[in-house]
Design an enzyme around this catalytic site. Structure first.
Site: not given
Ligand code: ZN
Length: 220
Positions: A79, A98, A100, A119, A161, A214
């Protein structure tokens, strides 16, 4: 292995630690996830198909910004394209995660965006976490879809994916990945018993603004 590219030691070590943490944090399955970190002259990306507990800092692959890899290194994650493309187009991004993750992937298999049912969705930068259309793993098509789904956002799902999360730092990206998986699990649960009530766009804009400051202390 990559002795010629022994630089970026701190980043390499942090990436190995993060890979091992991902499964403990419950945001990954097996060795399917991968991580990219921006460095001078290109990026570092995790190697292809290597069990995390066997991975050492030297196994992390240095890739030039054009996607080429200097000789003598492992194969980069399949990837690598979306890692390269995200760094090329998002100057503020320093790390890409990334995975799964179970619930995020479950929603992605239904091609569902995560809407403003809570939120905290605003942590990802807007009033939804989009699901990118399906494309074969490792392809330019997948990268193109991911970039589009990530527009003005720090996270997206990938249909059939998994998910992608970006952050200024690896620590930040990992924390957001945990949050996205938590939201996916909550949304999935809410869907079991009814139709979640969505927050209005104006409220989500307010929350996105609040999150921008924040946790930041006033100037001392
Ligand atoms: Zn994947």
């Amino acid at each position: 292995m990559s002795g010629k590219r022994a630089g970026f030691v701190r980043q390499r070590r942090a990436m190995v630690d993060a890979c091992r943490n991902m499964n403990a944090l419950g945001i990954n399955q097996g060795k399917s996830g991968n991580i990219g970190v921006r460095v001078t002259g290109g990026l570092l990306v995790t190697p292809s198909g290597m069990p995390y507990d066997e991975m050492t800092p030297a196994d992390i692959v240095f890739m030039r910004a054009d996607g080429t890899v200097p000789k003598g290194q492992r194969e980069p994650s399949s990837e690598w394209r979306f890692h390269r493309d995200i760094f090329a187009t998002r100057a503020e991004v320093g790390a890409v995660v990334h995975t799964h993750a179970m619930f995020a992937t479950t929603l992605a298999c239904l091609h569902k965006d995560i809407p403003a049912f809570h939120y905290m969705v605003a942590m990802a930068g807007g009033d939804s976490i989009r699901c990118a259309p399906y494309a074969t793993f490792g392809t330019q098509g997948l990268s193109d879809h991911a970039l589009e789904a990530l527009a003005d956002r720090k996270a997206c799902l990938l249909a059939n994916h998994g998910m992608i999360v970006v952050g200024e730092t690896l620590k930040g990206a990992l924390a957001l990945a945990v949050e996205v998986e938590t939201l996916a699990a909550q949304y999935w649960r809410a869907l079991q018993i009814g139709k979640p009530v969505l927050l209005p766009k104006a409220e989500m804009r307010r929350v996105v603004k609040k999150f921008a400051t924040y946790g930041k202390q006033p100037k001392d």
